[in-house]
Motif scaffolding. Structure first.
Motif, PDB file in Angstrom:
ATOM      1  N   PRO A  88      61.534  -0.832  64.338  1.00  0.00           N
ATOM      2  CA  PRO A  88      61.557  -1.967  65.385  1.00  0.00           C
ATOM      3  C   PRO A  88      60.490  -1.670  66.227  1.00  0.00           C
ATOM      4  O   PRO A  88      60.163  -0.411  66.819  1.00  0.00           O
ATOM      5  CB  PRO A  88      62.863  -1.874  65.833  1.00  0.00           C
ATOM      6  CG  PRO A  88      63.165  -0.477  65.596  1.00  0.00           C
ATOM      7  CD  PRO A  88      62.805   0.083  64.496  1.00  0.00           C
ATOM      8  N   VAL A  89      59.420  -2.645  66.786  1.00  0.00           N
ATOM      9  CA  VAL A  89      58.497  -2.428  67.674  1.00  0.00           C
ATOM     10  C   VAL A  89      58.448  -3.543  68.466  1.00  0.00           C
ATOM     11  O   VAL A  89      58.508  -4.497  68.216  1.00  0.00           O
ATOM     12  CB  VAL A  89      57.090  -2.345  66.947  1.00  0.00           C
ATOM     13  CG1 VAL A  89      55.950  -1.980  67.724  1.00  0.00           C
ATOM     14  CG2 VAL A  89      57.340  -1.034  65.579  1.00  0.00           C
ATOM     15  N   ALA A  90      58.231  -3.015  69.685  1.00  0.00           N
ATOM     16  CA  ALA A  90      57.924  -4.169  70.666  1.00  0.00           C
ATOM     17  C   ALA A  90      56.486  -4.544  70.914  1.00  0.00           C
ATOM     18  O   ALA A  90      55.807  -3.673  70.632  1.00  0.00           O
ATOM     19  CB  ALA A  90      58.517  -3.916  72.184  1.00  0.00           C
ATOM     20  N   CYS A  91      56.245  -5.660  71.432  1.00  0.00           N
ATOM     21  CA  CYS A  91      54.891  -6.344  71.341  1.00  0.00           C
ATOM     22  C   CYS A  91      54.979  -7.272  72.512  1.00  0.00           C
ATOM     23  O   CYS A  91      55.924  -7.876  72.892  1.00  0.00           O
ATOM     24  CB  CYS A  91      54.032  -6.591  70.099  1.00  0.00           C
ATOM     25  SG  CYS A  91      55.014  -8.042  69.278  1.00  0.00           S
ATOM     26  N   GLN A  92      53.776  -7.596  72.917  1.00  0.00           N
ATOM     27  CA  GLN A  92      53.456  -8.980  73.541  1.00  0.00           C
ATOM     28  C   GLN A  92      53.853 -10.176  73.107  1.00  0.00           C
ATOM     29  O   GLN A  92      53.561 -10.303  71.808  1.00  0.00           O
ATOM     30  CB  GLN A  92      52.179  -9.043  74.447  1.00  0.00           C
ATOM     31  CG  GLN A  92      51.765  -7.814  75.189  1.00  0.00           C
ATOM     32  CD  GLN A  92      50.035  -8.224  75.666  1.00  0.00           C
ATOM     33  OE1 GLN A  92      49.293  -8.865  74.919  1.00  0.00           O
ATOM     34  NE2 GLN A  92      49.841  -7.524  76.589  1.00  0.00           N
ATOM     35  N   ASP A  93      54.623 -11.192  73.708  1.00  0.00           N
ATOM     36  CA  ASP A  93      54.722 -12.440  72.904  1.00  0.00           C
ATOM     37  C   ASP A  93      53.735 -13.088  72.416  1.00  0.00           C
ATOM     38  O   ASP A  93      52.479 -12.935  73.006  1.00  0.00           O
ATOM     39  CB  ASP A  93      55.455 -13.300  74.061  1.00  0.00           C
ATOM     40  CG  ASP A  93      56.866 -13.030  74.587  1.00  0.00           C
ATOM     41  OD1 ASP A  93      57.419 -12.365  73.509  1.00  0.00           O
ATOM     42  OD2 ASP A  93      57.029 -13.227  75.567  1.00  0.00           O
ATOM     43  N   GLY A  94      53.769 -13.581  71.211  1.00  0.00           N
ATOM     44  CA  GLY A  94      52.653 -14.087  70.424  1.00  0.00           C
ATOM     45  C   GLY A  94      51.933 -13.258  69.651  1.00  0.00           C
ATOM     46  O   GLY A  94      50.965 -13.640  68.872  1.00  0.00           O
ATOM     47  N   GLN A  95      52.087 -11.894  69.632  1.00  0.00           N
ATOM     48  CA  GLN A  95      51.328 -11.029  68.946  1.00  0.00           C
ATOM     49  C   GLN A  95      52.087 -10.292  67.900  1.00  0.00           C
ATOM     50  O   GLN A  95      51.769  -9.461  66.834  1.00  0.00           O
ATOM     51  CB  GLN A  95      51.013  -9.526  70.036  1.00  0.00           C
ATOM     52  CG  GLN A  95      50.064 -10.058  71.022  1.00  0.00           C
ATOM     53  CD  GLN A  95      48.715 -10.306  70.464  1.00  0.00           C
ATOM     54  OE1 GLN A  95      48.188  -9.859  69.630  1.00  0.00           O
ATOM     55  NE2 GLN A  95      48.234 -11.688  70.777  1.00  0.00           N
ATOM     56  N   GLU A  96      53.182 -10.936  67.423  1.00  0.00           N
ATOM     57  CA  GLU A  96      54.140 -10.556  66.434  1.00  0.00           C
ATOM     58  C   GLU A  96      53.172 -10.841  64.851  1.00  0.00           C
ATOM     59  O   GLU A  96      53.221  -9.597  64.423  1.00  0.00           O
ATOM     60  CB  GLU A  96      55.424 -11.266  66.377  1.00  0.00           C
ATOM     61  CG  GLU A  96      56.150 -11.083  67.524  1.00  0.00           C
ATOM     62  CD  GLU A  96      56.011 -12.317  68.911  1.00  0.00           C
ATOM     63  OE1 GLU A  96      56.742 -12.167  69.831  1.00  0.00           O
ATOM     64  OE2 GLU A  96      54.886 -12.855  68.626  1.00  0.00           O
ATOM     65  N   GLU A  97      52.678 -11.507  64.955  1.00  0.00           N
ATOM     66  CA  GLU A  97      52.125 -11.976  63.477  1.00  0.00           C
ATOM     67  C   GLU A  97      50.745 -10.888  63.301  1.00  0.00           C
ATOM     68  O   GLU A  97      50.462 -10.156  62.327  1.00  0.00           O
ATOM     69  CB  GLU A  97      51.473 -13.061  63.299  1.00  0.00           C
ATOM     70  CG  GLU A  97      50.864 -13.232  62.000  1.00  0.00           C
ATOM     71  CD  GLU A  97      50.235 -14.953  61.703  1.00  0.00           C
ATOM     72  OE1 GLU A  97      49.367 -15.186  61.177  1.00  0.00           O
ATOM     73  OE2 GLU A  97      51.055 -15.880  62.569  1.00  0.00           O
ATOM     74  N   HIS A  98      50.103 -10.736  64.282  1.00  0.00           N
ATOM     75  CA  HIS A  98      48.971  -9.557  64.372  1.00  0.00           C
ATOM     76  C   HIS A  98      49.395  -8.213  64.235  1.00  0.00           C
ATOM     77  O   HIS A  98      48.920  -7.430  63.339  1.00  0.00           O
ATOM     78  CB  HIS A  98      48.108  -9.489  65.692  1.00  0.00           C
ATOM     79  CG  HIS A  98      47.327  -8.744  65.950  1.00  0.00           C
ATOM     80  ND1 HIS A  98      45.902  -8.512  65.466  1.00  0.00           N
ATOM     81  CD2 HIS A  98      47.144  -7.547  66.788  1.00  0.00           C
ATOM     82  CE1 HIS A  98      45.252  -7.639  65.855  1.00  0.00           C
ATOM     83  NE2 HIS A  98      45.843  -6.903  66.562  1.00  0.00           N
ATOM     84  N   LEU A  99      50.537  -8.070  64.893  1.00  0.00           N
ATOM     85  CA  LEU A  99      51.200  -6.438  64.594  1.00  0.00           C
ATOM     86  C   LEU A  99      51.601  -6.419  63.158  1.00  0.00           C
ATOM     87  O   LEU A  99      51.608  -5.287  62.584  1.00  0.00           O
ATOM     88  CB  LEU A  99      52.377  -6.578  65.471  1.00  0.00           C
ATOM     89  CG  LEU A  99      53.242  -5.296  65.248  1.00  0.00           C
ATOM     90  CD1 LEU A  99      52.458  -3.907  65.690  1.00  0.00           C
ATOM     91  CD2 LEU A  99      54.320  -5.173  66.427  1.00  0.00           C
ATOM     92  N   GLN A 100      52.142  -7.419  62.779  1.00  0.00           N
ATOM     93  CA  GLN A 100      52.645  -7.399  60.990  1.00  0.00           C
ATOM     94  C   GLN A 100      51.436  -7.273  60.139  1.00  0.00           C
ATOM     95  O   GLN A 100      51.483  -6.614  59.213  1.00  0.00           O
ATOM     96  CB  GLN A 100      53.202  -8.884  60.731  1.00  0.00           C
ATOM     97  CG  GLN A 100      54.636  -8.771  61.291  1.00  0.00           C
ATOM     98  CD  GLN A 100      55.732  -8.217  60.685  1.00  0.00           C
ATOM     99  OE1 GLN A 100      55.371  -7.268  59.683  1.00  0.00           O
ATOM    100  NE2 GLN A 100      56.887  -8.288  60.980  1.00  0.00           N
ATOM    101  N   ARG A 101      50.168  -8.003  60.620  1.00  0.00           N
ATOM    102  CA  ARG A 101      49.027  -7.774  59.742  1.00  0.00           C
ATOM    103  C   ARG A 101      48.724  -6.239  59.779  1.00  0.00           C
ATOM    104  O   ARG A 101      48.319  -5.466  58.849  1.00  0.00           O
ATOM    105  CB  ARG A 101      48.037  -8.594  60.411  1.00  0.00           C
ATOM    106  CG  ARG A 101      48.114  -9.981  59.891  1.00  0.00           C
ATOM    107  CD  ARG A 101      46.958 -10.862  59.862  1.00  0.00           C
ATOM    108  NE  ARG A 101      46.392 -10.872  61.142  1.00  0.00           N
ATOM    109  CZ  ARG A 101      46.809 -11.565  62.154  1.00  0.00           C
ATOM    110  NH1 ARG A 101      47.432 -12.575  62.089  1.00  0.00           N
ATOM    111  NH2 ARG A 101      46.143 -11.553  63.408  1.00  0.00           N
ATOM    112  N   MET A 102      48.513  -5.782  61.048  1.00  0.00           N
ATOM    113  CA  MET A 102      48.204  -4.092  61.275  1.00  0.00           C
ATOM    114  C   MET A 102      49.172  -3.259  60.416  1.00  0.00           C
ATOM    115  O   MET A 102      48.787  -2.175  59.719  1.00  0.00           O
ATOM    116  CB  MET A 102      48.171  -3.808  62.541  1.00  0.00           C
ATOM    117  CG  MET A 102      47.048  -4.506  63.409  1.00  0.00           C
ATOM    118  SD  MET A 102      46.829  -4.098  65.305  1.00  0.00           S
ATOM    119  CE  MET A 102      48.287  -4.435  65.841  1.00  0.00           C
ATOM    120  N   ALA A 103      50.467  -3.566  60.598  1.00  0.00           N
ATOM    121  CA  ALA A 103      51.298  -2.756  59.849  1.00  0.00           C
ATOM    122  C   ALA A 103      51.162  -2.766  58.194  1.00  0.00           C
ATOM    123  O   ALA A 103      51.255  -1.765  57.606  1.00  0.00           O
ATOM    124  CB  ALA A 103      53.011  -3.113  60.217  1.00  0.00           C
TER     125      ALA A 103
END
Length: 113
Positions: A14-29
């Motif tokens: 589980p990782v916290a991120c800024q709202d709206g950055q979820e898809e970007h975080l998924q791509r990086m992961a």
């Protein structure tokens, strides 16, 4: 504050991120997971922490090379490796420019107070 659960190397995090950055975080992961998978495909059998370290080092090496190329381009110096690759694939120049802009954006965000 957004939160996503990413999956890397078969483990969920589980990782916290800024709202709206979820898809970007998924791509990086996904990119990290791809690199961990490639290391495993080469026969490397390390624990999760070691695999993540090796993937992070690969990403840091690639980022370092791109930053050096970006600095050379900003300074007006030719970058032979880039010139050779872009001659073979003109789309690469466009991709490198977009990537350089993203790197600069990330660096600016990290430097902001």
């Amino acid at each position: 504050m957004g939160q996503v659960t990413i999956r890397v190397g078969g483990y969920s995090h589980p990782v916290a991120c800024q709202d709206g950055q979820e898809e970007h975080l998924q791509r990086m992961a996904s990119e990290v997971d791809r690199r961990v998978g490639a290391l495993r495909a080469m026969g490397m059998q390390f624990g999760e922490a070691r695999m993540l370290l090796l993937a992070a080092l690969q990403l840091a090496d690639e980022t370092s090379d791109l930053r050096e190329e970006l600095e050379a381009l900003k300074a007006g110096r030719p970058v032979a490796a880039t010139a050779e690759r872009t001659a073979a694939d003109p789309r690469l120049a466009e991709w490198l420019n977009r990537l350089a802009e993203r790197i600069e954006g990330i660096a600016a965000a990290l430097e902001a107070p």
